[in-house]
Design a protein around this motif. Structure first.
Motif, short mmCIF file in Angstrom:
data_model
loop_
_atom_site.label_atom_id
_atom_site.label_comp_id
_atom_site.label_asym_id
_atom_site.label_seq_id
_atom_site.Cartn_x
_atom_site.Cartn_y
_atom_site.Cartn_z
N ALA A 315 -8.22 1.38 11.79
CA ALA A 315 -7.47 0.16 12.13
C ALA A 315 -6.55 0.42 13.31
O ALA A 315 -5.82 1.42 13.34
CB ALA A 315 -6.67 -0.32 10.92
N HIS A 316 -6.56 -0.49 14.29
CA HIS A 316 -5.77 -0.29 15.50
C HIS A 316 -4.39 -0.93 15.45
O HIS A 316 -3.57 -0.71 16.34
CB HIS A 316 -6.54 -0.81 16.72
N ASP A 317 -4.11 -1.72 14.41
CA ASP A 317 -2.78 -2.30 14.31
C ASP A 317 -2.43 -2.49 12.83
O ASP A 317 -3.26 -2.31 11.95
CB ASP A 317 -2.70 -3.64 15.06
N ALA A 318 -1.17 -2.85 12.60
CA ALA A 318 -0.67 -2.97 11.23
C ALA A 318 -1.35 -4.09 10.47
O ALA A 318 -1.55 -3.98 9.25
CB ALA A 318 0.84 -3.21 11.26
N VAL A 319 -1.74 -5.16 11.16
CA VAL A 319 -2.39 -6.29 10.49
C VAL A 319 -3.74 -5.86 9.93
O VAL A 319 -4.08 -6.15 8.78
CB VAL A 319 -2.54 -7.48 11.45
N ASP A 320 -4.52 -5.16 10.73
CA ASP A 320 -5.84 -4.70 10.28
C ASP A 320 -5.70 -3.66 9.17
O ASP A 320 -6.44 -3.67 8.19
CB ASP A 320 -6.62 -4.12 11.45
N ALA A 321 -4.73 -2.75 9.31
CA ALA A 321 -4.50 -1.75 8.27
C ALA A 321 -4.12 -2.43 6.95
O ALA A 321 -4.59 -2.04 5.88
CB ALA A 321 -3.40 -0.78 8.70
N ARG A 322 -3.30 -3.44 7.04
CA ARG A 322 -2.88 -4.19 5.85
C ARG A 322 -4.08 -4.88 5.21
O ARG A 322 -4.23 -4.90 3.99
CB ARG A 322 -1.81 -5.21 6.22
N ARG A 323 -4.95 -5.45 6.02
CA ARG A 323 -6.13 -6.12 5.50
C ARG A 323 -7.01 -5.13 4.72
O ARG A 323 -7.49 -5.43 3.64
CB ARG A 323 -6.91 -6.75 6.65
N GLN A 324 -7.22 -3.95 5.28
CA GLN A 324 -8.05 -2.96 4.60
C GLN A 324 -7.39 -2.48 3.30
O GLN A 324 -8.07 -2.26 2.29
CB GLN A 324 -8.32 -1.77 5.53
N ALA A 325 -6.08 -2.32 3.32
CA ALA A 325 -5.37 -1.89 2.11
C ALA A 325 -5.48 -2.95 1.01
O ALA A 325 -5.62 -2.62 -0.18
CB ALA A 325 -3.90 -1.61 2.44
N LEU A 326 -5.40 -4.22 1.39
CA LEU A 326 -5.56 -5.30 0.42
C LEU A 326 -6.97 -5.31 -0.15
O LEU A 326 -7.18 -5.59 -1.34
CB LEU A 326 -5.23 -6.64 1.06
N ASN A 327 -7.97 -5.00 0.70
CA ASN A 327 -9.34 -4.93 0.21
C ASN A 327 -9.50 -3.80 -0.80
O ASN A 327 -10.23 -3.92 -1.79
CB ASN A 327 -10.31 -4.73 1.38
N TYR A 328 -8.83 -2.68 -0.56
CA TYR A 328 -8.85 -1.58 -1.52
C TYR A 328 -8.25 -2.02 -2.85
O TYR A 328 -8.82 -1.78 -3.93
CB TYR A 328 -8.08 -0.38 -0.96
N ALA A 329 -7.10 -2.68 -2.78
CA ALA A 329 -6.45 -3.16 -4.00
C ALA A 329 -7.34 -4.13 -4.75
O ALA A 329 -7.43 -4.08 -5.99
CB ALA A 329 -5.11 -3.81 -3.66
N PHE A 330 -8.02 -5.01 -4.02
CA PHE A 330 -8.93 -5.96 -4.66
C PHE A 330 -10.06 -5.23 -5.37
O PHE A 330 -10.44 -5.57 -6.50
CB PHE A 330 -9.49 -6.93 -3.63
N ALA A 331 -10.63 -4.21 -4.72
CA ALA A 331 -11.73 -3.45 -5.32
C ALA A 331 -11.27 -2.75 -6.61
O ALA A 331 -12.00 -2.72 -7.61
CB ALA A 331 -12.27 -2.43 -4.32
N ILE A 332 -10.07 -2.21 -6.58
CA ILE A 332 -9.54 -1.54 -7.78
C ILE A 332 -9.31 -2.55 -8.90
O ILE A 332 -9.72 -2.35 -10.06
CB ILE A 332 -8.22 -0.81 -7.46
N LYS A 333 -8.65 -3.65 -8.58
CA LYS A 333 -8.29 -4.63 -9.62
C LYS A 333 -9.52 -5.32 -10.20
O LYS A 333 -9.57 -5.63 -11.39
CB LYS A 333 -7.32 -5.66 -9.04
N ALA A 334 -10.55 -5.55 -9.37
CA ALA A 334 -11.75 -6.23 -9.85
C ALA A 334 -12.56 -5.38 -10.80
O ALA A 334 -13.29 -5.90 -11.64
CB ALA A 334 -12.62 -6.63 -8.65
N GLY A 335 -12.43 -4.06 -10.70
CA GLY A 335 -13.17 -3.15 -11.57
C GLY A 335 -12.28 -2.48 -12.59
O GLY A 335 -12.20 -2.88 -13.76
N LEU A 336 -11.56 -1.47 -12.16
CA LEU A 336 -10.71 -0.71 -13.07
C LEU A 336 -9.58 -1.55 -13.65
O LEU A 336 -9.18 -1.36 -14.80
CB LEU A 336 -10.13 0.50 -12.32
N GLY A 337 -9.06 -2.48 -12.87
CA GLY A 337 -7.98 -3.34 -13.36
C GLY A 337 -8.41 -4.19 -14.54
O GLY A 337 -7.64 -4.38 -15.49
N VAL A 338 -9.63 -4.72 -14.48
CA VAL A 338 -10.16 -5.51 -15.60
C VAL A 338 -10.33 -4.63 -16.84
O VAL A 338 -9.98 -5.02 -17.96
CB VAL A 338 -11.49 -6.18 -15.20
N GLU A 339 -10.85 -3.41 -16.64
CA GLU A 339 -10.99 -2.49 -17.77
C GLU A 339 -9.64 -2.17 -18.39
O GLU A 339 -9.51 -2.08 -19.61
CB GLU A 339 -11.69 -1.21 -17.31
N MET A 340 -8.62 -1.98 -17.55
CA MET A 340 -7.28 -1.68 -18.07
C MET A 340 -6.72 -2.86 -18.86
O MET A 340 -6.07 -2.66 -19.90
CB MET A 340 -6.34 -1.32 -16.93
#
Length: 401
Positions: A315-340
């Motif tokens: 990511a070349h700027d903070a906005v893009d880095a933030r977008r990727q971090a949110l995608n990571y959080a979504f991936a975690i919550k959609a899988g492991l978060g539901v199991e938890m």
């Protein structure tokens, strides 16, 4: 185990720096290295090192391992004896392996070796004191400074915190916890006659305190025996372990290792990132709340963290880095978060009605089959609740009771 000198490792900027070489960190380092990025894996201990852990490898753990990874199994469990605080013991058996058992020093070492083979650089014996995303140590907005205890600064485009349940990286991210448990465990060397009696069979004892349970896992000439319960009951938890060992007839054998460990579950709204820093595994409070099983959560979240750290590094700027971090959080919550979330409900039921859980898994064939399918990785608690109207109805009735 390779260890590079400070000058080589601090210049130039690494694509991904991973802090902690347990299952989560090694998986993250492997995932980022396989993608062709320059990866540095930092570990404060010298490897291999002991970790308080039952060492059960269930299906989701096996499925999250690197391709071709050879599990250093000490035993294969085909039978489980269940008891209710030492009473009403009943053994259920399966034609197929339910789960495997490993020793963590061997397992963790092989995961780190897999990361190295994929191209990651490893440094052991180094302690991270903090990370900085602003200030004089940070040359630009695309870089994170990882500050070591001796003052050395390691620079990375993205950082993955996998430094355990007392994570300094987790503190930087602001991880919030809503469940803390105390696990006590001993490794007991036993004679061949005793080892033979336990071979291929684990024991799970629903304990005397709400939400507590104990286990015996056979590993060749050693039995791993442990108990876990909510933090704050240290004295009762220690008595439970002592009583558990005594009634199993194991009090006469001297443990080779006696240890304790706090497990921590994240709050549902706890952050998983801050800027270019991600957390995974125990550092993120990711584990199953009812069983407190953490290896599969570490392996799966570590792999996701490594994959998304690569995107953040690009990511070349903070906005893009933030977008990727949110995608990571979504991936975690959609899988492991539901199991938890389902695990939390199961824990609440178990805390109030341990006898009901015991009766179900020992007397109802469908319940035993579900237990077997979950341990083998054929389904999950979350999948059962999602697809089975009967399971949802039963859980709702138990919630109300």
């Amino acid at each position: 185990m390779s260890s590079e000198n400070a000058g080589q490792d601090s210049e130039p900027v690494w694509d991904v720096v991973v802090v902690g070489a347990g299952p989560a960190g090694a998986s993250a380092a492997y995932a980022a290295a396989v993608a062709g990025r320059r990866v540095l894996l930092l570990e404060k201990a010298e490897l291999p090192r002991y970790k308080t852990c039952g060492g059960g490898i269930i299906g989701p753990s096996r499925d999250a391992l690197p391709p071709g990874f050879e599990l250093p199994l000490r035993d294969r469990v085909h039978a489980v004896t269940f008891s209710l605080d030492g009473r009403l013991a009943r053994t259920r058996r399966s034609k197929y392996m339910l789960f495997g058992l490993i020793n963590r020093p061997e397992f963790d070492q092989r995961l780190v070796t897999a990361a190295e083979d994929a191209g990651a650089r490893v440094r052991t014996g180094v302690t991270v004191s903090r990370v900085e995303q602003h200030g004089p140590s940070v040359p630009d907005r695309r870089t994170v400074a990882v500050v070591l205890s001796d003052g050395e600064i390691v620079l990375g485009r993205a950082v993955v915190g996998a430094d355990g349940s007392a994570s300094r990286i987790g503190a930087h991210v602001g991880v919030k916890l809503d469940q803390v448990d105390l696990g006590l465990e001993v490794e007991i060397p036993v004679p061949a006659t005793v080892a033979e009696d336990w071979a291929g069979r684990a024991l799970i004892d629903w304990g005397p305190m709400p939400g507590s349970y104990g286990w015996v896992f056979p590993k060749g000439d050693t039995l791993t025996v442990g108990v876990i319960s909510a933090r704050g009951n240290g004295g009762r938890t220690k008595r439970y372990l002592d009583d558990f060992i005594a009634r199993l007839g194991l009090a006469g054998f001297e443990p080779s290792i006696s240890s304790g460990h706090l497990t921590r579950c994240r709050a549902a709204d706890s952050p998983l990132s801050r800027g270019r820093v991600l957390v995974c595994g125990d550092a993120a409070g990711l584990l199953e709340p009812w069983t407190r099983e953490g290896i599969s959560f570490a392996l799966r979240s570590g792999r996701l963290a490594g994959e998304w750290a690569v995107r953040i590094a690009e990511a070349h700027d903070a906005v893009d880095a933030r977008r990727q971090a949110l995608n990571y959080a979504f991936a975690i919550k959609a899988g492991l978060g539901v199991e938890m979330a389902v695990g939390r409900r199961m824990l609440q039921v178990f805390e109030r009605r341990p006898g009901l859980m015991h009766a179900a898994v020992t007397s109802l064939r469908p319940a035993w089959h579900l237990f077997a399918e979950i341990t083998r990785g054929q389904t999950t608690l979350a999948e059962i609740v999602r697809t089975s109207r009967l399971a949802r109805r039963a859980l709702t009735v138990l919630d109300r009771s």
